[in-house]
Write an enzyme that holds these catalytic residues in place. Structure first.
Site: not given
Ligand code: NAP
Length: 249
Positions: A156, A158
């Site tokens: 999430y 990234a």
């Protein structure tokens, strides 16, 4: 106020949570709104019907934001139904949280597809009418997790950090055409995505760590999106606006 009178806005994931808040506030400010959902058709149609009765045009479309062909068809349908696109809010997103050791490749891919590839898919479509009009505002929903990271949220985080790089690049590519592109980084906002905060005293514990002393509401984020969509932010592009009660300071 009618900050978006006669503008056409797209909002992805407008059937619930932050997206629904943005659809409601944009329509309340005079915008005609085309919004998407993945599976909540009854809810989406009810929102569209309710807001259309207020004098603006609001229509719901089923469209998987992670599917390139689907977004191409959706954008073509919006042009046919509304004539143009002035504002695009890339809001649809999911979280699949797990420590990296337990995070499957499939979970990683699902998050990237829904949260990041979705921006490529739809932004590529909406910049065509915006370039023709030599005007536009694109708003992408990142997260403070994309700025700070968070244990258990590597995929999430990234994807949300990737959204910031995408936002800054598009701002540089299209500034000369008067197309602005900004991101919002919400903190903890009370929606289905943060349903786990309703367990025990989790919400209270987080609120104590937030300088403004409370979790955010969908209206808090919608007001930031309204500002970035409107001419009040006409000299702002390539920025990340944190709307988090001060928790990232
Ligand atoms: P939510 O309550 O879970 O709602 C998600 C919305 O996105 C729903 O309308 C859902 O449609 C739609 N959606 C999900 N996957 C989709 C897909 N592949 N294609 C099209 N639509 C899709 O989420 P939220 O809390 O409002 O979050 C909205 C955005 O803000 C997300 O990008 C999220 O990462 C970001 N954000 C949220 C928070 C927070 O604390 N809530 C914090 C930071 C950032 P259906 O109703 O059909 O499922």
């Amino acid at each position: 106020m009618n900050l978006l009178a006669n503008k056409v806005a797209i909002v992805t994931g407008g059937s619930r949570g932050i997206g629904e808040g943005i659809v409601r506030l944009f329509a309340g400010n005079g915008a005609n709104v085309a919004f998407t959902y993945l599976s909540s058709s009854t809810k989406a149609d009810a929102i569209a019907e309710e807001l259309s009765a207020t004098g603006v045009k609001v229509k719901a479309y089923q469209c998987d934001a992670g599917d390139y062909a689907a977004t191409e068809q959706f954008a073509a349908a919006v042009i046919k139904d509304f004539g143009t696109v002035d504002i695009c809010v890339n809001n649809a997103g999911i979280s699949k949280d797990n420590l990296l050791l337990r995070l499957s490749a499939e979970q990683w891919d699902d998050v990237m597809q829904a949260n990041l590839k979705s921006l490529y898919n739809l932004t590529k479509q909406v910049i065509k009418p915006m370039m023709k009009a030599r005007a536009g505002s694109i708003i992408n929903l990142s997260s403070i997790v994309g700025l700070k990271g968070n244990a258990g949220q590597s995929a999430y985080a990234a994807s949300k950090a990737g959204i910031i790089g995408f936002t800054k690049s598009i701002a540089q590519e299209l500034g000369s055409r008067n197309i602005r592109c900004n991101a919002i980084a919400p903190g903890f906002i009370e929606t289905d995505m943060t349903h786990y905060l309703k367990d025990g005293d989790a919400a209270q514990k987080w609120a104590e760590k937030i300088p403004l002393g409370r979790l955010g509401t969908t209206e808090d984020i919608a007001q930031a999106a309204l500002f970035l969509a409107s001419d009040h932010s006409r000299y702002i592009t390539g920025q990340v606006l944190s709307v988090c009660g001060g928790m990232n300071m």
